[in-house]
Design an enzyme around this catalytic site. Sequence first.
Site, short mmCIF file in Angstrom:
data_model
loop_
_atom_site.label_atom_id
_atom_site.label_comp_id
_atom_site.label_asym_id
_atom_site.label_seq_id
_atom_site.Cartn_x
_atom_site.Cartn_y
_atom_site.Cartn_z
CB SER A 7 -0.90 0.02 1.23
OG SER A 7 -1.47 1.31 1.34
CG HIS A 32 -3.97 -1.45 -1.77
ND1 HIS A 32 -5.07 -2.16 -2.18
CD2 HIS A 32 -4.38 -0.67 -0.74
CE1 HIS A 32 -6.11 -1.84 -1.44
NE2 HIS A 32 -5.73 -0.92 -0.55
CG ASP A 34 -5.22 2.52 0.65
OD1 ASP A 34 -6.18 1.77 0.47
OD2 ASP A 34 -4.11 2.14 1.09
CG MET A 36 -8.35 7.42 2.52
SD MET A 36 -7.45 7.41 4.07
CE MET A 36 -6.72 5.78 4.00
CG HIS A 65 -9.40 0.50 -0.88
ND1 HIS A 65 -8.85 0.24 0.36
CD2 HIS A 65 -10.74 0.55 -0.70
CE1 HIS A 65 -9.82 0.11 1.24
NE2 HIS A 65 -10.97 0.32 0.63
CG MET A 67 -11.36 3.58 1.81
SD MET A 67 -9.86 3.46 2.77
CE MET A 67 -8.66 3.53 1.44
CG MET A 136 -12.13 -2.45 4.54
SD MET A 136 -10.62 -2.09 3.64
CE MET A 136 -9.59 -1.38 4.92
CG ASP A 174 -6.75 -2.72 2.65
OD1 ASP A 174 -5.64 -2.53 3.17
OD2 ASP A 174 -7.36 -1.85 2.00
C1 DX5 Z 1 -6.60 1.53 5.32
C2 DX5 Z 1 -6.12 1.27 3.92
C3 DX5 Z 1 -5.08 0.22 3.86
C4 DX5 Z 1 -3.80 0.59 4.57
C5 DX5 Z 1 -3.15 -0.68 4.99
O1 DX5 Z 1 -7.67 2.38 5.31
O2 DX5 Z 1 -7.21 0.83 3.11
O3 DX5 Z 1 -4.81 -0.14 2.51
O4 DX5 Z 1 -2.93 1.35 3.80
O5 DX5 Z 1 -2.06 -0.36 5.79
P1 DX5 Z 1 -1.43 -1.37 6.83
O6 DX5 Z 1 -0.97 -2.56 6.07
O7 DX5 Z 1 -0.33 -0.59 7.45
O8 DX5 Z 1 -2.52 -1.72 7.83
ZN ZN Z 2 -6.73 -0.08 1.10
#
Ligand code: DX5
Ligand code: ZN
Length: 215
Positions: A7, A32, A34, A36, A65, A67, A136, A174
Amino acid sequence: MALIAPSMLSANFLHLEKDIDMINNSEADWFHLDVMDGRFVPNISFGIPVIQAMKRATKKVCDVHLMIEQPENYVEAFHKAGADVLSVHIEASIHLHRTLQHIKALGMKAGVAVNPHTAINQLEAIVQEVDVFCLMSVNPGFGGQKFIPQTIDKIKALKQMILASGSKALIEIDGGVTLENAASIIAAGADVLVAGNTVFSAADPVAAIAALKQL
Ligand code: DX5
Ligand code: ZN
């Protein structure tokens, strides 16, 4: 052997190209990414122009991903930015079936991300439409959180559902994946492991990816 998806949320944002090259030259399978929005989750990360830039350096699958609220409004934009897999949250999607069709019509793999409080039986009606279930194993919003142990039973239940339906959907886990818990996550039925903190806080990130890949 699972697919490994580091990630980029845990990367060094001042030297993204360096971290992308590290992943390109590792045994990792996916990037990956993320996204947000500060509404669906209580944090804001990066968005379309940053992914577009990262895409120019990546040599592996871009797993985005989302969010964000109303993810259906951004399917085309993330396709143009370079997403190969695009995951939307079931909790943010009023017309999830339509959104999945849209994602696939553009040639991307359709992903459904699932919060820890969402029951697996809620996925039954869409299991045939999904390429990747992003389960998740922490509450989304931040890297470096602790794995929620009840996820193991959810993986097993989802695996059963996928096998019974004849779907080829992958299960991606994840949040909170470590070198210690990864084997039990794979044993429960996971196909893809996201790893942020475990990769980027390691003294040797390439070795950490190789260690996850070996399990
Ligand atoms: C959390 C993200 C994850 C995050 C995972 O909201 O969707 O992808 O980056 O990070 P680790 O592996 O550190 O939990
Ligand atoms: Zn993620």
